[in-house]
Design a protein around this motif. Structure first.
Motif, PDB file in Angstrom:
ATOM      1  N   ALA A  79      20.459 -27.844-109.684  1.00  0.00           N
ATOM      2  CA  ALA A  79      21.681 -27.438-110.377  1.00  0.00           C
ATOM      3  C   ALA A  79      21.891 -25.936-110.274  1.00  0.00           C
ATOM      4  O   ALA A  79      23.016 -25.461-110.027  1.00  0.00           O
ATOM      5  N   LEU A  80      20.816 -25.165-110.447  1.00  0.00           N
ATOM      6  CA  LEU A  80      20.936 -23.712-110.333  1.00  0.00           C
ATOM      7  C   LEU A  80      21.096 -23.300-108.873  1.00  0.00           C
ATOM      8  O   LEU A  80      21.843 -22.366-108.561  1.00  0.00           O
ATOM      9  N   ASN A  81      20.395 -23.974-107.964  1.00  0.00           N
ATOM     10  CA  ASN A  81      20.598 -23.697-106.542  1.00  0.00           C
ATOM     11  C   ASN A  81      22.070 -23.812-106.165  1.00  0.00           C
ATOM     12  O   ASN A  81      22.627 -22.960-105.457  1.00  0.00           O
ATOM     13  N   ASP A  82      22.699 -24.896-106.620  1.00  0.00           N
ATOM     14  CA  ASP A  82      24.104 -25.127-106.277  1.00  0.00           C
ATOM     15  C   ASP A  82      25.004 -24.036-106.853  1.00  0.00           C
ATOM     16  O   ASP A  82      25.986 -23.639-106.208  1.00  0.00           O
TER      17      ASP A  82
ATOM     18  N   ARG B 113      28.411 -19.703-105.379  1.00  0.00           N
ATOM     19  CA  ARG B 113      28.998 -18.435-105.834  1.00  0.00           C
ATOM     20  C   ARG B 113      29.559 -18.516-107.241  1.00  0.00           C
ATOM     21  O   ARG B 113      30.483 -17.786-107.597  1.00  0.00           O
ATOM     22  N   ARG B 114      28.983 -19.383-108.068  1.00  0.00           N
ATOM     23  CA  ARG B 114      29.418 -19.473-109.459  1.00  0.00           C
ATOM     24  C   ARG B 114      28.492 -18.683-110.378  1.00  0.00           C
ATOM     25  O   ARG B 114      28.877 -18.354-111.500  1.00  0.00           O
ATOM     26  N   VAL B 115      27.277 -18.409-109.933  1.00  0.00           N
ATOM     27  CA  VAL B 115      26.410 -17.434-110.591  1.00  0.00           C
ATOM     28  C   VAL B 115      25.915 -16.475-109.518  1.00  0.00           C
ATOM     29  O   VAL B 115      25.828 -16.824-108.338  1.00  0.00           O
ATOM     30  N   VAL B 116      25.602 -15.251-109.936  1.00  0.00           N
ATOM     31  CA  VAL B 116      25.171 -14.225-108.991  1.00  0.00           C
ATOM     32  C   VAL B 116      24.004 -13.454-109.579  1.00  0.00           C
ATOM     33  O   VAL B 116      23.811 -13.395-110.804  1.00  0.00           O
ATOM     34  N   ARG B 117      23.240 -12.844-108.682  1.00  0.00           N
ATOM     35  CA  ARG B 117      22.152 -11.949-109.050  1.00  0.00           C
ATOM     36  C   ARG B 117      22.653 -10.526-108.838  1.00  0.00           C
ATOM     37  O   ARG B 117      23.034 -10.164-107.720  1.00  0.00           O
TER      38      ARG B 117
ATOM     39  N   THR C 291      26.969 -15.404-114.725  1.00  0.00           N
ATOM     40  CA  THR C 291      28.078 -16.127-114.116  1.00  0.00           C
ATOM     41  C   THR C 291      28.939 -15.162-113.317  1.00  0.00           C
ATOM     42  O   THR C 291      29.002 -13.960-113.603  1.00  0.00           O
ATOM     43  N   ALA C 292      29.609 -15.692-112.298  1.00  0.00           N
ATOM     44  CA  ALA C 292      30.500 -14.855-111.499  1.00  0.00           C
ATOM     45  C   ALA C 292      31.573 -14.216-112.378  1.00  0.00           C
ATOM     46  O   ALA C 292      31.917 -13.040-112.205  1.00  0.00           O
ATOM     47  N   GLU C 293      32.083 -14.984-113.336  1.00  0.00           N
ATOM     48  CA  GLU C 293      33.128 -14.451-114.219  1.00  0.00           C
ATOM     49  C   GLU C 293      32.614 -13.267-115.039  1.00  0.00           C
ATOM     50  O   GLU C 293      33.313 -12.276-115.215  1.00  0.00           O
ATOM     51  N   ASP C 294      31.379 -13.371-115.545  1.00  0.00           N
ATOM     52  CA  ASP C 294      30.835 -12.271-116.333  1.00  0.00           C
ATOM     53  C   ASP C 294      30.537 -11.055-115.459  1.00  0.00           C
ATOM     54  O   ASP C 294      30.724  -9.911-115.889  1.00  0.00           O
ATOM     55  N   ALA C 295      30.058 -11.279-114.239  1.00  0.00           N
ATOM     56  CA  ALA C 295      29.816 -10.151-113.340  1.00  0.00           C
ATOM     57  C   ALA C 295      31.104  -9.380-113.091  1.00  0.00           C
ATOM     58  O   ALA C 295      31.123  -8.137-113.115  1.00  0.00           O
ATOM     59  N   LEU C 296      32.190 -10.094-112.868  1.00  0.00           N
ATOM     60  CA  LEU C 296      33.474  -9.442-112.622  1.00  0.00           C
ATOM     61  C   LEU C 296      34.001  -8.740-113.861  1.00  0.00           C
ATOM     62  O   LEU C 296      34.569  -7.643-113.783  1.00  0.00           O
ATOM     63  N   ALA C 297      33.824  -9.360-115.016  1.00  0.00           N
ATOM     64  CA  ALA C 297      34.379  -8.805-116.255  1.00  0.00           C
ATOM     65  C   ALA C 297      33.552  -7.658-116.813  1.00  0.00           C
ATOM     66  O   ALA C 297      34.103  -6.740-117.429  1.00  0.00           O
ATOM     67  N   TRP C 298      32.246  -7.677-116.619  1.00  0.00           N
ATOM     68  CA  TRP C 298      31.351  -6.734-117.298  1.00  0.00           C
ATOM     69  C   TRP C 298      30.949  -5.534-116.470  1.00  0.00           C
ATOM     70  O   TRP C 298      30.527  -4.523-117.014  1.00  0.00           O
ATOM     71  N   ARG C 299      31.046  -5.622-115.145  1.00  0.00           N
ATOM     72  CA  ARG C 299      30.451  -4.575-114.316  1.00  0.00           C
ATOM     73  C   ARG C 299      31.030  -3.185-114.604  1.00  0.00           C
ATOM     74  O   ARG C 299      30.274  -2.214-114.754  1.00  0.00           O
ATOM     75  N   ALA C 300      32.338  -3.052-114.690  1.00  0.00           N
ATOM     76  CA  ALA C 300      32.917  -1.719-114.877  1.00  0.00           C
ATOM     77  C   ALA C 300      32.443  -1.088-116.184  1.00  0.00           C
ATOM     78  O   ALA C 300      32.257   0.131-116.254  1.00  0.00           O
ATOM     79  N   ARG C 301      32.231  -1.903-117.216  1.00  0.00           N
ATOM     80  CA  ARG C 301      31.768  -1.366-118.509  1.00  0.00           C
ATOM     81  C   ARG C 301      30.349  -0.833-118.392  1.00  0.00           C
ATOM     82  O   ARG C 301      29.941   0.022-119.202  1.00  0.00           O
TER      83      ARG C 301
END
Length: 351
Positions: free
Chosen positions: A43-46, A51-55, A67-77
């Motif tokens: 499940a985590l591999n998938d 590209r739904r979770v990232v390191r 999650t990809a959404e959190d990476a996009l939303a949080w990185r600039a902060r």
């Protein structure tokens, strides 16, 4: 998710936990296994390959699985904190480097869409900045000035792979969200506080700062204060929480749980005595895997090479019932880590 394993998909768990610390690539699998009923590594591999979770480098400038959404939303902060933490390690080496120019040079190298290791990326710009050395340039490029992710197969179950870095925009198809134009409002900071409390509250503002590495969140806390509830701990510190968050009674049974290295249940607080004794605090920063007994760090664990045996080293004397419970959970963990090849566990004599 440690009192009772949740019936939730892995993506939902990663989001709820605000990510899992993942500088050790295999550790998030144990973190999710300890929290999710019936969790399967595939499940985590998938999620990683899909590209739904990232390191990525994020909280505290450590590699997190988010999650990809959190990476996009949080990185600039996190941008300013990330740069400052790299500078804290390499200020002398990077003294003559314009970080904006370095970022532009790195983006130009990566414009071909090819992932690169940190040394390869640094070498590609080193002709322009020969003095700092590739380590300092690479750290600033990968963990400071450019939003980047570590690509699979890094982090895939039972797979050893080097780090290949790519721009977030290349891997996820869009740039990270820009900073809020209203610095006073700090909507991302407020979202971080809400999410942190939902996963780890009640907590003090110092705990939020220790988890995130961000110094500017008191303003976000102040803006949210009207929607939060407050308590006092045994030392008189103010603890904040969401009003509808679960707060189990003190006598709620806490089952044995095996935690991976650097789990946020331990690292996510300034005051770690809520879960680990002061005498054992050093274990939380050395990468020791720990065992929770009745909700507290009571042992360390590892896997014996060549035998797939889970070996438990108690930090205090265990009762007969505790030793039995640790053994039972250890056997389940051994089966998980060995893909069913072992159910061996050895609990050493109590300290």
């Amino acid at each position: 998710m440690l009192l009772d394993r949740a019936d939730a998909p892995a993506l939902e768990a990663v989001a709820h936990l605000c990510g899992l610390q993942a500088q050790e690539p295999q550790e998030p699998f144990t973190g999710l296994w300890s929290r999710l009923r019936g969790f399967q590594p595939a499940a985590l591999n998938d999620l990683l390959t899909g590209r739904r979770v990232v390191r990525t480098h994020l909280m505290r400038r450590t590699v997190h699985l988010v999650t990809a959404e959190d990476a996009l939303a949080w990185r600039a902060r996190h941008n300013a904190m990330l740069r400052q933490r790299v500078l804290g390690a390499y200020r002398r080496e990077l003294a003559g480097v314009d970080l904006g120019e370095l970022a532009a040079a790195g983006r130009a190298v990566l414009a071909d869409g090819e992932p690169r290791s940190m040394p390869a990326l640094a070498r590609a710009v080193a002709d322009r900045w020969p003095e700092p050395g590739t380590r300092a340039l690479g750290e600033m490029l990968v963990a400071g000035v450019l939003p980047m992710v570590q690509l699979p197969p890094r982090g895939v179950w039972r797979t050893k792979a080097g780090v290949r870095n790519a721009l977030v925009s290349s891997w996820l198809g869009r740039e990270v969200d820009p900073p809020s134009p209203d610095e006073g409002a700090d909507p991302v900071g407020q979202a971080l506080v809400r999410r942190y409390l939902a996963a780890y509250g009640p907590a003090a503002t110092a705990d939020v700062r220790a988890w995130s590495g961000l110094a500017g969140l008191p303003g976000a806390v102040a803006a949210l204060r009207g929607e939060l509830v407050a308590f006092r701990d045994e030392r008189g510190r103010e603890l904040l929480d969401l009003p509808d968050a679960p707060r189990p009674d003190a006598d709620t049974p806490a089952p044995v749980r095996f935690l991976p290295a650097f789990d946020n249940a331990v690292l996510g607080y300034d005051d770690r005595t809520r879960i680990i004794d002061d005498a054992d605090r050093g274990l939380s920063v050395t990468g020791a895997r720990v065992v929770l007994v009745d909700g507290r760090v009571s042992a360390t664990w590892d896997v014996e090479p060549g035998t797939d045996t889970v070996v438990v080293a108690p930090l205090r004397p265990f009762s007969r019932a505790e030793r039995t419970a640790v053994g039972e959970e250890g056997r389940e963990l051994a089966g998980f880590l060995s893909d069913g090849g072992s159910r061996r566990v050895r609990v050493a004599s109590s300290a």
